[in-house]
Design a protein around this motif. Structure first.
Motif, PDB file in Angstrom:
ATOM      1  N   TYR A 225       0.791  -1.227   0.000  1.00  0.00           N
ATOM      2  CA  TYR A 225       0.000   0.000   0.000  1.00  0.00           C
ATOM      3  C   TYR A 225       0.823   1.277   0.000  1.00  0.00           C
ATOM      4  O   TYR A 225       0.282   2.368   0.167  1.00  0.00           O
TER       5      TYR A 225
ATOM      6  N   ILE B 185      -6.133   8.267   3.029  1.00  0.00           N
ATOM      7  CA  ILE B 185      -7.409   7.612   3.321  1.00  0.00           C
ATOM      8  C   ILE B 185      -7.548   6.317   2.526  1.00  0.00           C
ATOM      9  O   ILE B 185      -7.937   5.273   3.073  1.00  0.00           O
ATOM     10  N   ALA B 186      -7.202   6.352   1.253  1.00  0.00           N
ATOM     11  CA  ALA B 186      -7.314   5.154   0.412  1.00  0.00           C
ATOM     12  C   ALA B 186      -6.371   4.050   0.872  1.00  0.00           C
ATOM     13  O   ALA B 186      -6.757   2.872   0.931  1.00  0.00           O
TER      14      ALA B 186
ATOM     15  N   TRP C 112      -5.043   3.577   3.918  1.00  0.00           N
ATOM     16  CA  TRP C 112      -5.483   3.026   5.202  1.00  0.00           C
ATOM     17  C   TRP C 112      -6.701   2.121   5.027  1.00  0.00           C
ATOM     18  O   TRP C 112      -6.788   1.065   5.653  1.00  0.00           O
ATOM     19  N   SER C 113      -7.628   2.513   4.186  1.00  0.00           N
ATOM     20  CA  SER C 113      -8.808   1.673   3.944  1.00  0.00           C
ATOM     21  C   SER C 113      -8.407   0.326   3.374  1.00  0.00           C
ATOM     22  O   SER C 113      -8.904  -0.720   3.806  1.00  0.00           O
TER      23      SER C 113
ATOM     24  N   MET D 169      -6.532  -1.793   6.138  1.00  0.00           N
ATOM     25  CA  MET D 169      -7.428  -2.313   7.172  1.00  0.00           C
ATOM     26  C   MET D 169      -8.308  -3.446   6.646  1.00  0.00           C
ATOM     27  O   MET D 169      -8.751  -4.297   7.425  1.00  0.00           O
ATOM     28  N   ALA D 170      -8.538  -3.504   5.342  1.00  0.00           N
ATOM     29  CA  ALA D 170      -9.333  -4.567   4.740  1.00  0.00           C
ATOM     30  C   ALA D 170      -8.475  -5.731   4.233  1.00  0.00           C
ATOM     31  O   ALA D 170      -9.006  -6.717   3.731  1.00  0.00           O
TER      32      ALA D 170
END
Length: 117
Positions: free
Chosen positions: A34, A65-66, A68-69, A72-73
């Protein structure tokens, strides 16, 4: 460039396991999948608690934001958390998250803080 300050409350009884998990798994996944850019990492004691503190660097808030999203998924990270939680118990308490934007007179204004960045 913006920086993100993360402060995790960690526990003395499983601190070594926390650091191994972050070093060997979380940071690896963050960097390789990421594109997280780590500026620095520290451990500190504040207010009677042990904390793990780190700073990330991002080109903008939307990228942060992208990323981290997605992290986390992430299925690998979800499984690592499940296994380590079962083995070592709760590894992180309170998490503080702050977005740092340089002021116009900051030496960091407009430049990367990441070594080689």
């Amino acid at each position: 460039m913006i920086q993100q300050l993360r402060i995790y409350e960690i526990y003395e009884y499983n601190k070594a396991a926390f650091h191994a998990r972050f070093r060997d798994h979380a940071a690896r996944i963050m960097r390789t999948k990421y594109d997280f850019k780590f500026v620095a990492m520290w451990e500190t004691t504040f207010g009677g608690r042990t904390e793990f503190v780190y700073v990330l660097e991002w080109p903008d808030e939307a990228t942060k934001i992208a990323a981290w999203s997605a992290f986390m998924a992430d299925a690998e990270w979800t499984e690592i958390k499940r296994v380590t939680h079962a083995e070592h118990g709760l590894m992180v308490g309170t998490i503080e998250d702050r977005l740092l934007r340089p002021v116009d007179y900051s030496p960091a204004q407009g430049r990367s803080l990441v070594p080689g960045g």
